[in-house]
Scaffold this motif. Structure first.
Motif, PDB file in Angstrom:
ATOM      1  N   PRO A  46       0.806  -1.223   0.000  1.00 34.80           N
ATOM      2  CA  PRO A  46       0.000   0.000   0.000  1.00 34.80           C
ATOM      3  C   PRO A  46       0.841   1.277   0.000  1.00 34.80           C
ATOM      4  N   THR A 135       7.905  -5.383   9.081  1.00 34.71           N
ATOM      5  CA  THR A 135       6.922  -4.570   9.824  1.00 34.71           C
ATOM      6  C   THR A 135       6.318  -5.391  10.960  1.00 34.71           C
ATOM      7  N   THR A 191      -8.862 -11.191  13.200  1.00 32.81           N
ATOM      8  CA  THR A 191     -10.085 -10.764  12.510  1.00 32.81           C
ATOM      9  C   THR A 191      -9.825 -10.756  11.004  1.00 32.81           C
ATOM     10  N   ILE A 235      -4.030  -3.011  10.631  1.00 32.56           N
ATOM     11  CA  ILE A 235      -4.844  -2.162   9.727  1.00 32.56           C
ATOM     12  C   ILE A 235      -4.715  -0.696  10.151  1.00 32.56           C
ATOM     13  N   LEU A 259      -0.122   2.850  11.412  1.00 30.12           N
ATOM     14  CA  LEU A 259      -0.358   4.171  10.805  1.00 30.12           C
ATOM     15  C   LEU A 259      -0.426   5.136  11.983  1.00 30.12           C
ATOM     16  N   ALA A 277       7.989  -0.658   9.981  1.00 30.65           N
ATOM     17  CA  ALA A 277       9.199  -1.309   9.477  1.00 30.65           C
ATOM     18  C   ALA A 277      10.447  -0.505   9.815  1.00 30.65           C
TER      19      ALA A 277
HETATM   20  N1  LIG Z   1       4.247   1.632   9.127  1.00 29.13           N
HETATM   21  C1  LIG Z   1       4.760   0.721   8.333  1.00 29.13           C
HETATM   22  O1  LIG Z   1       5.982   0.484   8.329  1.00 29.13           O
HETATM   23  C2  LIG Z   1       3.853  -0.087   7.464  1.00 29.13           C
HETATM   24  C3  LIG Z   1       4.368  -1.200   6.793  1.00 29.13           C
HETATM   25  C4  LIG Z   1       3.512  -1.977   6.038  1.00 29.13           C
HETATM   26  C5  LIG Z   1       2.172  -1.614   5.914  1.00 29.13           C
HETATM   27  N2  LIG Z   1       1.722  -0.491   6.528  1.00 29.13           N
HETATM   28  C6  LIG Z   1       0.314  -0.119   6.409  1.00 29.13           C
HETATM   29  O2  LIG Z   1      -0.437  -1.190   6.982  1.00 29.13           O
HETATM   30  C7  LIG Z   1      -1.645  -1.381   6.280  1.00 29.13           C
HETATM   31  C8  LIG Z   1      -1.746  -2.843   5.838  1.00 29.13           C
HETATM   32  O3  LIG Z   1      -0.751  -3.116   4.860  1.00 29.13           O
HETATM   33  P1  LIG Z   1      -0.753  -4.526   4.125  1.00 29.13           P
HETATM   34  O4  LIG Z   1       0.300  -4.522   3.102  1.00 29.13           O
HETATM   35  O5  LIG Z   1      -0.756  -5.595   5.131  1.00 29.13           O
HETATM   36  O6  LIG Z   1      -2.186  -4.430   3.425  1.00 29.13           O
HETATM   37  P2  LIG Z   1      -2.989  -5.409   2.470  1.00 29.13           P
HETATM   38  O7  LIG Z   1      -2.490  -6.798   2.586  1.00 29.13           O
HETATM   39  O8  LIG Z   1      -3.067  -4.819   1.125  1.00 29.13           O
HETATM   40  O9  LIG Z   1      -4.436  -5.267   3.155  1.00 29.13           O
HETATM   41  C9  LIG Z   1      -5.549  -5.883   2.608  1.00 29.13           C
HETATM   42  C10 LIG Z   1      -6.243  -6.657   3.710  1.00 29.13           C
HETATM   43  O10 LIG Z   1      -6.688  -5.766   4.725  1.00 29.13           O
HETATM   44  C11 LIG Z   1      -7.811  -6.346   5.354  1.00 29.13           C
HETATM   45  N3  LIG Z   1      -8.609  -5.285   5.974  1.00 29.13           N
HETATM   46  C12 LIG Z   1      -8.982  -4.114   5.408  1.00 29.13           C
HETATM   47  N4  LIG Z   1      -9.682  -3.378   6.306  1.00 29.13           N
HETATM   48  C13 LIG Z   1      -9.757  -4.110   7.448  1.00 29.13           C
HETATM   49  C14 LIG Z   1     -10.334  -3.890   8.725  1.00 29.13           C
HETATM   50  N5  LIG Z   1     -11.009  -2.764   9.013  1.00 29.13           N
HETATM   51  N6  LIG Z   1     -10.200  -4.848   9.674  1.00 29.13           N
HETATM   52  C15 LIG Z   1      -9.525  -5.991   9.408  1.00 29.13           C
HETATM   53  N7  LIG Z   1      -8.951  -6.267   8.203  1.00 29.13           N
HETATM   54  C16 LIG Z   1      -9.075  -5.329   7.241  1.00 29.13           C
HETATM   55  C17 LIG Z   1      -8.548  -7.047   4.233  1.00 29.13           C
HETATM   56  O11 LIG Z   1      -9.171  -8.138   4.841  1.00 29.13           O
HETATM   57  P3  LIG Z   1     -10.419  -8.957   4.214  1.00 29.13           P
HETATM   58  O12 LIG Z   1     -10.206  -9.006   2.741  1.00 29.13           O
HETATM   59  O13 LIG Z   1     -10.314 -10.287   4.906  1.00 29.13           O
HETATM   60  O14 LIG Z   1     -11.635  -8.178   4.588  1.00 29.13           O
HETATM   61  C18 LIG Z   1      -7.420  -7.431   3.233  1.00 29.13           C
HETATM   62  O15 LIG Z   1      -7.099  -8.806   3.283  1.00 29.13           O
HETATM   63  C19 LIG Z   1      -1.637  -0.374   5.128  1.00 29.13           C
HETATM   64  O16 LIG Z   1      -2.345   0.778   5.534  1.00 29.13           O
HETATM   65  C20 LIG Z   1      -0.170  -0.037   4.966  1.00 29.13           C
HETATM   66  O17 LIG Z   1       0.045   1.220   4.397  1.00 29.13           O
HETATM   67  C21 LIG Z   1       2.526   0.274   7.329  1.00 29.13           C
END
Ligand SMILES: NC(=O)c1ccc[n+]([C@@H]2O[C@H](COP(=O)([O-])OP(=O)(O)OC[C@H]3O[C@@H](n4cnc5c(N)ncnc54)[C@H](OP(=O)(O)O)[C@@H]3O)[C@@H](O)[C@H]2O)c1
Length: 344
Positions: A46, A135, A191, A235, A259, A277
């Motif tokens: 993302p 992360t 979840t 999330i 976030l 991360a």
């Molecule tokens: N700070 C950092 O270093 C860092 C690093 C990595 C990611 N992030 C952030 O973390 C977030 C996740 O990244 P990712 O790569 O893991 O994303 P991703 O795999 O693209 O996320 C998609 C998944 O999120 C789930 N989801 C969406 N809304 C949800 C909610 N309200 N409750 C529970 N599950 C939910 C969906 O689940 P279902 O399809 O089962 O509904 C889907 O499987 C993003 O916002 C990203 O920018 C931050």
């Protein structure tokens, strides 16, 4: 195999709205501790579309994004030991210059952020791992105080009889957090949408609840007993932080978020702590632990990569993947691109 051309999927305008295009570049010089990687597969996160759309972390133009690359070592920089030309590797791209980002044919990798990829994993599977795994590991270790077992100790650690909630277990970060928490001896609750419950259980969660259910918090609390103190919110938006805080059943708890939290989301009882991360590079001890754990799990073939959704078009196909992510159409999978599928 014929060498690839030096081409990068490039951002040429601030907050670019048009598709990213391939630009040529010259082979970069390597600094101490760097390698040049011939990219075989890259994966999307993302942060890629968020960076493009907000301009965050885009330090000059043209720029390149991308945090995840799997490939082979093409060239060794000064002072590099432990890697040889041709080694299969995965690397968490540092993104400090355009040449250190993943979405190009020969990204620069830093050896402290690179591990060897055993033959048991495909390059496409390997590409799903680095950014989200780091992360997950950094947040568990640094924000929640989970002691990841020190490799080469036997994995998994014995069960402690303590619950840990991973909010969003079907996300890329959540999937690795579940596996690491389980390997560290916790009973994991999570979840996800119902269609992903079997997948999330297969990663090691004992109970999985639908986050769309208005009773989700009371169901988690009932399953957790009175000892739920640690929550990893993978999330950290759309109400997940509040729900994570409300899920804590122990007298005091910590919710790790990835976030930026609103300071008011902490309560007298539950502290909301931001992680990410970045912690693995800011704190070398955390970095060594997390990358050491990654190496150990890969060697034992004990880490489940994210399910690969192979996208067509190679590097140019990333334009379509960015749109899918912007629209929230990625569920329980990682978008992956084979670099040689690109029409250069
Ligand atoms: N700070 C950092 O270093 C860092 C690093 C990595 C990611 N992030 C952030 O973390 C977030 C996740 O990244 P990712 O790569 O893991 O994303 P991703 O795999 O693209 O996320 C998609 C998944 O999120 C789930 N989801 C969406 N809304 C949800 C909610 N309200 N409750 C529970 N599950 C939910 C969906 O689940 P279902 O399809 O089962 O509904 C889907 O499987 C993003 O916002 C990203 O920018 C931050």
């Amino acid at each position: 195999m014929t060498p690839l051309p030096f081409k990068a999927l490039s951002i040429t305008e601030h907050q670019q709205k048009t598709p990213l295009t391939l630009l040529d570049y010259v082979e970069p010089e390597l600094a101490e501790g760097e390698i040049l990687i011939e990219a075989v597969a890259v994966a999307q996160n993302p942060t890629d579309w968020k960076s493009i759309d907000t301009g965050r972390n885009i330090l000059s133009l043209p720029w390149v994004v991308g945090g995840d690359v799997a490939g082979t070592v093409f060239k060794l920089g000064p002072g590099v030991t432990g890697f040889e030309i041709g080694d299969r590797v995965i690397s968490f791209a540092e993104r400090k210059t355009a040449r250190h980002s993943a979405f190009q044919t020969y990204p620069i990798g830093d050896i402290s952020r690179t591990v060897k990829l055993p033959e048991s994993y495909t390059f496409e599977q390997g590409a799903t791992i680095p950014l989200a795994f780091v992360t997950a590991g950094a947040g568990l270790e640094a924000a929640l105080g989970v002691r990841l077992p020190a490799p080469p100790a036997d994995l998994p650690a014995a069960n402690k009889g303590e619950p840990l909630l991973v909010w969003g277990g079907s996300s890329s970060v959540g999937a690795f957090t579940i596996q690491l928490a389980k390997a560290s001896g916790y009973t994991v609750i999570s979840t996800a949408s119902p269609k992903n419950h079997a997948y999330v259980k297969s990663l090691g969660a004992s109970d999985v609840f639908d986050y769309h259910d208005s009773d989700v918090v009371s169901k988690i609390r009932a399953a957790a007993g009175d000892k739920l103190a640690l929550v990893y919110d993978s999330i950290s938006e759309n109400g997940s932080i509040e729900a994570s805080v409300a899920s804590v059943t122990a007298p005091a708890g910590i919710v790790a978020v990835i976030l930026a939290p609103n300071p008011e989301q902490s309560t007298d009882k539950v502290k909301v702590v931001q992680t990410g991360a970045r912690v693995a590079s800011e704190d070398p001890q955390v970095g060594r632990t997390v990358y050491g754990m990654l190496e150990a799990l890969l060697e034992k073939y004990a880490l489940v990569p994210n399910p690969v959704r192979l996208m067509p078009g190679g590097l140019l196909g990333i334009n379509e993947g960015l749109q899918l992510m912007r629209a929230g159409k990625v569920s329980g999978e990682k978008l992956v691109y084979r670099v040689r599928d690109t029409a250069f």
